[in-house]
Design an enzyme around this catalytic site. Structure first.
Site, PDB file in Angstrom:
ATOM      1  N   GLN A 191     -23.286  14.584  -2.614  1.00  0.00           N
ATOM      2  CA  GLN A 191     -22.233  14.218  -1.662  1.00  0.00           C
ATOM      3  C   GLN A 191     -20.900  14.032  -2.395  1.00  0.00           C
ATOM      4  O   GLN A 191     -19.884  13.819  -1.768  1.00  0.00           O
ATOM      5  CB  GLN A 191     -22.588  12.894  -0.964  1.00  0.00           C
ATOM      6  CG  GLN A 191     -23.790  12.942  -0.047  1.00  0.00           C
ATOM      7  CD  GLN A 191     -24.194  11.555   0.435  1.00  0.00           C
ATOM      8  OE1 GLN A 191     -25.256  11.070   0.089  1.00  0.00           O
ATOM      9  NE2 GLN A 191     -23.368  10.904   1.233  1.00  0.00           N
ATOM     10  N   PHE A 222     -27.952  11.239   3.614  1.00  0.00           N
ATOM     11  CA  PHE A 222     -28.036   9.869   4.151  1.00  0.00           C
ATOM     12  C   PHE A 222     -27.579   8.806   3.163  1.00  0.00           C
ATOM     13  O   PHE A 222     -27.950   7.647   3.287  1.00  0.00           O
ATOM     14  CB  PHE A 222     -29.463   9.573   4.637  1.00  0.00           C
ATOM     15  CG  PHE A 222     -30.020  10.623   5.558  1.00  0.00           C
ATOM     16  CD1 PHE A 222     -29.479  10.797   6.825  1.00  0.00           C
ATOM     17  CD2 PHE A 222     -31.057  11.452   5.161  1.00  0.00           C
ATOM     18  CE1 PHE A 222     -29.966  11.781   7.679  1.00  0.00           C
ATOM     19  CE2 PHE A 222     -31.544  12.446   6.017  1.00  0.00           C
ATOM     20  CZ  PHE A 222     -30.994  12.607   7.276  1.00  0.00           C
ATOM     21  N   GLU A 226     -25.105  10.271  -2.704  1.00  0.00           N
ATOM     22  CA  GLU A 226     -23.724   9.833  -2.969  1.00  0.00           C
ATOM     23  C   GLU A 226     -23.568   9.569  -4.458  1.00  0.00           C
ATOM     24  O   GLU A 226     -22.569   9.924  -5.062  1.00  0.00           O
ATOM     25  CB  GLU A 226     -23.398   8.572  -2.149  1.00  0.00           C
ATOM     26  CG  GLU A 226     -21.950   8.124  -2.357  1.00  0.00           C
ATOM     27  CD  GLU A 226     -21.490   6.978  -1.465  1.00  0.00           C
ATOM     28  OE1 GLU A 226     -22.124   6.711  -0.436  1.00  0.00           O
ATOM     29  OE2 GLU A 226     -20.478   6.358  -1.816  1.00  0.00           O
ATOM     30  N   ARG A 304     -19.928  -4.344   1.608  1.00  0.00           N
ATOM     31  CA  ARG A 304     -19.999  -3.965   3.022  1.00  0.00           C
ATOM     32  C   ARG A 304     -20.927  -4.920   3.787  1.00  0.00           C
ATOM     33  O   ARG A 304     -20.703  -5.201   4.951  1.00  0.00           O
ATOM     34  CB  ARG A 304     -20.427  -2.496   3.202  1.00  0.00           C
ATOM     35  CG  ARG A 304     -20.337  -2.029   4.653  1.00  0.00           C
ATOM     36  CD  ARG A 304     -20.560  -0.525   4.816  1.00  0.00           C
ATOM     37  NE  ARG A 304     -19.369   0.264   4.531  1.00  0.00           N
ATOM     38  CZ  ARG A 304     -18.387   0.511   5.399  1.00  0.00           C
ATOM     39  NH1 ARG A 304     -18.440   0.040   6.629  1.00  0.00           N
ATOM     40  NH2 ARG A 304     -17.343   1.231   5.055  1.00  0.00           N
ATOM     41  N   ARG A 336     -27.231   5.255   4.686  1.00  0.00           N
ATOM     42  CA  ARG A 336     -26.649   5.113   6.027  1.00  0.00           C
ATOM     43  C   ARG A 336     -26.542   3.649   6.487  1.00  0.00           C
ATOM     44  O   ARG A 336     -27.565   3.004   6.737  1.00  0.00           O
ATOM     45  CB  ARG A 336     -27.506   5.899   7.019  1.00  0.00           C
ATOM     46  CG  ARG A 336     -26.804   6.279   8.296  1.00  0.00           C
ATOM     47  CD  ARG A 336     -27.744   7.130   9.124  1.00  0.00           C
ATOM     48  NE  ARG A 336     -27.027   7.874  10.150  1.00  0.00           N
ATOM     49  CZ  ARG A 336     -27.572   8.824  10.892  1.00  0.00           C
ATOM     50  NH1 ARG A 336     -28.821   9.164  10.716  1.00  0.00           N
ATOM     51  NH2 ARG A 336     -26.868   9.455  11.807  1.00  0.00           N
ATOM     52  N   PHE A 338     -25.024   1.357   4.545  1.00  0.00           N
ATOM     53  CA  PHE A 338     -24.436   0.864   3.288  1.00  0.00           C
ATOM     54  C   PHE A 338     -24.339  -0.662   3.232  1.00  0.00           C
ATOM     55  O   PHE A 338     -23.275  -1.223   2.996  1.00  0.00           O
ATOM     56  CB  PHE A 338     -23.052   1.500   3.158  1.00  0.00           C
ATOM     57  CG  PHE A 338     -22.539   1.686   1.755  1.00  0.00           C
ATOM     58  CD1 PHE A 338     -23.087   2.639   0.913  1.00  0.00           C
ATOM     59  CD2 PHE A 338     -21.467   0.924   1.283  1.00  0.00           C
ATOM     60  CE1 PHE A 338     -22.577   2.832  -0.379  1.00  0.00           C
ATOM     61  CE2 PHE A 338     -20.956   1.110  -0.010  1.00  0.00           C
ATOM     62  CZ  PHE A 338     -21.512   2.066  -0.832  1.00  0.00           C
ATOM     63  N   THR A 434     -14.736   0.844   1.851  1.00  0.00           N
ATOM     64  CA  THR A 434     -14.205  -0.492   1.576  1.00  0.00           C
ATOM     65  C   THR A 434     -13.389  -0.503   0.282  1.00  0.00           C
ATOM     66  O   THR A 434     -12.531  -1.350   0.110  1.00  0.00           O
ATOM     67  CB  THR A 434     -15.342  -1.531   1.502  1.00  0.00           C
ATOM     68  OG1 THR A 434     -16.212  -1.168   0.444  1.00  0.00           O
ATOM     69  CG2 THR A 434     -16.111  -1.587   2.812  1.00  0.00           C
ATOM     70  N   ALA A 503     -19.475   7.053   4.003  1.00  0.00           N
ATOM     71  CA  ALA A 503     -18.809   6.004   4.779  1.00  0.00           C
ATOM     72  C   ALA A 503     -18.393   6.498   6.170  1.00  0.00           C
ATOM     73  O   ALA A 503     -17.408   5.997   6.734  1.00  0.00           O
ATOM     74  CB  ALA A 503     -17.615   5.443   4.009  1.00  0.00           C
ATOM     75  N   GLU A 706     -22.660   6.595  10.622  1.00  0.00           N
ATOM     76  CA  GLU A 706     -23.523   5.452  10.344  1.00  0.00           C
ATOM     77  C   GLU A 706     -23.793   4.515  11.523  1.00  0.00           C
ATOM     78  O   GLU A 706     -24.909   4.011  11.655  1.00  0.00           O
ATOM     79  CB  GLU A 706     -22.941   4.654   9.173  1.00  0.00           C
ATOM     80  CG  GLU A 706     -22.942   5.461   7.902  1.00  0.00           C
ATOM     81  CD  GLU A 706     -22.206   4.767   6.780  1.00  0.00           C
ATOM     82  OE1 GLU A 706     -20.961   4.711   6.840  1.00  0.00           O
ATOM     83  OE2 GLU A 706     -22.872   4.269   5.872  1.00  0.00           O
TER      84      GLU A 706
END
Ligand code: LUZ
Ligand code: MOS
Length: 749
Positions: A191, A222, A226, A304, A336, A338, A434, A503, A706
């Site tokens: 990702q 998902f 990342e 988060r 998903r 996070f 964030t 995100a 998400e």
């Protein structure tokens, strides 16, 4: 709108990393990984491995030319074990063979000796031992201490939420190919193409411009790709760089499940104080995050969690503390939601306990405490355009909650051993990374002489339909049909310094950049059309349906004509644009700011039927009002909502990660790790869009990825209600997932 991706998938024509045609001389990497949870290597012998016929190399930590380090937020994660071992499955050696089989034979011939040290799996024990990934953080507003005395009731409790395996269809994969002059091209199932590029450059000690990373598309991610696609890309890059040959790796399902991190399990303590009417006055919570052995994205995920402490409710006095605890598991990672799902679960548990204490319905308390405009969230952001009540009101009215409740009451009266339960799950999810700096994207748009268009952005297609959405944005902005537009692979040569596609921001950020780039081209073409049509200063030009309009009247000039004229007039038909989300900031020193561009709201009703003799259950239906703004593509958004719901239900019901007492993963394939299948998934999913334009979004839309996952939490509390219908004195303990085994034990405890 047809999703062009879907057609390729159905025909088996879409290329994933493992489908890329092999270059002559391609070699295969496999990994020798740690068999123990915690300890130190005292001796390693690779001589028999290197002697295996067809084994080209066995690479260890000291074969790395640059830094043996792949940590993203914190540099605490070696690519290959140096000496200290931190989890089962930690990579120790890269074995390269001329076939997957020889690589496998090679790693079986490696001999190591080690000394074991004590492992820790419980985040609370890790916390007591001072094993922290980063310092604890606290978000607070008002004064909880002073408020307890004013509360009519106070409930306290503990919550456990479980890990979750991503189960992307495509397992982790990478393929490295040498380029001339010491460069490498890496196809990576990631990702975060630029993240992979940066870390490979560090590992190999070469400048970033020598490393090209290309992502054709992903078979699901998902969040699991990342950060955790990086290691495999580094392994093949290292092997390819060393041997000057193409090298690929593609993990088996079992390797993938054993070696990669999951959603973070959390153990949390809560305390909630309310008036006797049910108004929440104060809420305190401590989150113990089980981070695994290395930081990975854990601090960001914990952040988060803190942002979503109170979900879609207003609480005037809040104190939320989060600690990221280092344990002896593979590093847990993005998934998903996070960190937000873990926070929202705890809040619903507290509300559930409070409602039971007060003898009220949970939904009375939920409704009474919904977030309204101009309220201040614990981190200082002021709520504007809250749609919490709008979603709620439409939900209870359009699906007729009273009728459902009556039907269920009747059912439970006449069925002694089968019970039904429902739960409402209202949701509010903040949109933006964030980490403010990540909220940037760029787009490169080329218009070719025949009027066809090629677009590159930072967005990675992973089945979420981002290519389709960007195509739609470009088509709408340029005034041409989508068939003319092609979205290219995600590539670090065409787009630099990309944020991960994560995100829920992929379409928002990259779509905005694409819209800007297209507008630059529209502006140039409009000026040219103005001249060609001998228009007056006040006349307006617009592009629609592949035709040029003068003051809203169609002219003889077509899109293709105009593009051609622009070329001969030496006007650029390419544009690059950069977008950064405006007006967001966060100050970590005081833990206050406005970190999100906007919020996505929604609410759902989940209905379950429980067999109280066997403990098994069905999730019958999930009915949703979802705020997608003016959806960019209702069909794609519907698919994302359905998928999110089923994935969220899985997290709370049947998906259980189980480790043996030595820390070895027991649920390491899809026969022992149960995800919802087509039979278990609710047969009745109803989705209605709130359909109010989002003035802060791309073409009035809202992000989709998400937020729908959170509806899955409703399944847990609906089940709890069904269990209570059978056994009113049910123990009020909160431990997700609620597997049939756990249900049965609780019913007859
Ligand atoms: N990734 C990230 C995310 O790096 N920052 C975030 O805020 C985020 N939020 C959701 C999912 N992935
Ligand atoms: Mo993420 S959980 O990669 O949006």
């Amino acid at each position: 709108m047809k999703n062009s991706e879907a057609i390729l998938h159905v025909k088996g024509e879409s290329l994933f990393v493992d489908d890329i045609p092999l270059q002559h001389g391609t070699l295969y990497a496999d990994l020798f990984v740690s068999p123990i949870t915690s300890g130190e290597i005292t001796h390693i012998d690779i001589s028999s491995a290197t002697n295996v016929d067809g084994v080209m190399a066995v690479l260890l930590a000291n074969d790395i030319p640059g830094k043996n380090q792949i940590g993203n937020i914190i540099e605490d994660e070696p690519l290959l074990v140096d000496q200290k071992i931190h989890f089962i499955g930690q990579p120790i050696a890269v074995v390269v063979g001329n076939s997957p089989e020889t690589a496998r034979q090679g790693l079986n011939a490696i001999h190591i000796e080690y000394e074991k040290t004590e492992a820790v799996f419980d985040p609370r024990i890790a916390f007591s031992a001072g094993k922290l990934i980063s310092p604890p953080r606290t978000f607070s507003i008002g004064d909880t201490e002073k408020t307890w005395a004013k509360c009519d009731i106070i409930v306290e409790g503990q919550c456990e939420t479980g890990a979750q395996e991503h189960v992307y269809l495509e397992t982790q994969a990478a393929y490295a190919i040498p380029k001339e002059n010491g460069g490498l091209k890496i196809y990576s199932a990631t990702q975060a193409a630029s993240g992979v590029q940066k870390i490979i450059a560090h590992v190999l000690n070469v400048p970033m411009n020598k490393i090209e990373v290309d992502v054709p598309r992903l078979g699901g991610a998902f969040g699991g790709k990342e950060d955790q696609a990086t290691a495999w890309a580094c392994m093949v890059a290292l092997a390819s760089f060393t041997l000057k040959r193409p090298v690929k790796i593609c993990l088996t399902r079992c390797q993938d499940m054993c070696w990669t991190g999951k959603r973070h399990p959390y153990s949390s303590d809560f305390k909630m104080g309310l008036t006797k009417e049910g108004l929440i006055l104060a809420y305190e919570v401590t989150f113990y995050q089980n981070a695994g052995a290395h930081a990975d994205l854990s601090p960001a995920i914990l952040e988060r969690t803190l942002f979503h402490t109170t979900n879609t409710y207003f609480v005037p006095n809040v104190k939320a503390t989060g600690v990221s605890c280092r344990t002896s598991l593979p590093p847990n990672t993005a998934f998903r939601g996070f960190g937000a799902p873990q926070a929202m679960f705890v809040f619903e548990a507290a509300l559930y306990k409070a409602a039971n204490r007060l003898g009220k319905k949970v939904r009375e308390l939920q409704k009474m405490n919904l977030l309204q405009d101009n309220k201040v969230l614990p981190y200082g952001m002021i709520v504007k355009n809250s749609r919490a009540k709008k979603c709620w009101n439409r939900l209870v009215k359009e699906y007729d909650i009273h009728k459902i409740e009556k039907r269920i009451q009747k059912f439970n009266q006449v069925n002694p051993f089968v019970k039904k339960g429902i739960a409402i799950m209202p949701v509010c999810f903040g949109i933006s990374f964030t980490s403010t700096f990540l909220n940037q994207a760029s787009s490169l748009v080329h218009v070719y002489l025949d009027g066809s268009v090629g677009i590159s952005t930072a967005a990675v297609e992973m089945g979420q339909g981002v290519k389709n959405k960007i195509k739609k944005v470009a088509g709408q902005t340029l005034g041409i049909h989508d068939e003319r537009i092609r979205i290219e692979s995600t590539n670090t040569v065409r787009i630099a310094n990309m944020s991960p596609t994560a995100a829920s921001t992929g379409a928002d950020l990259n779509g905005q950049a694409t819209k800007m780039a297209c507008l630059m081209i529209v502006d140039r073409l409009s000026r040219l059309a103005h001249t060609l049509l001998n228009a007056q200063k006040a006349d307006s030009i617009s592009l629609k349906d592949e035709k040029i309009y003068l003051n809203e009247n169609q002219t003889e000039i077509s899109w293709e004509n105009l593009v051609n004229s622009a070329y001969f007039a030496r006007i650029s038909l390419s544009a690059q644009a950069f977008y950064a989300t405006p007006h967001i900031f966060f100050d970590k020193k005081v833990e206050k700011g406005k970190p999100f561009a906007y919020f996505v709201y929604g609410a759902s009703i989940t209905e379950v039927t429980l067999n109280c003799l066997r403990g098994n259950y069905y999730i019958n239906s999930v009915k949703v009002i979802h705020d997608a703004g003016t959806s960019l593509d209702p069909l794609i958004d519907r698919g994302q909502i359905e998928g999110g719901i089923v994935q969220g239900i899985g997290w709370n019901t049947c998906e259980e990660i189980i480790h043996g007492h030595d820390g070895q993963l027991l649920s390491k394939d899809l026969t022992t790790y149960k995800i919802p299948d087509v039979y278990f998934a609710p047969h009745d999913i109803q989705i209605k869009f709130l359909d109010i334009p989002n003035t802060l979004g791309l073409y009035s839309s809202k992000a989709i990825g998400e937020p729908p996952f959170l509806y899955g939490i409703g399944a847990y509390f609906a089940l709890l209600n069904a269990m209570k219908a059978f056994r009113p004195e049910l123990n009020m303990e909160f431990s997700s997932p609620k597997t049939p085994e756990k249900v049965l034990l609780a019913l007859y405890e």
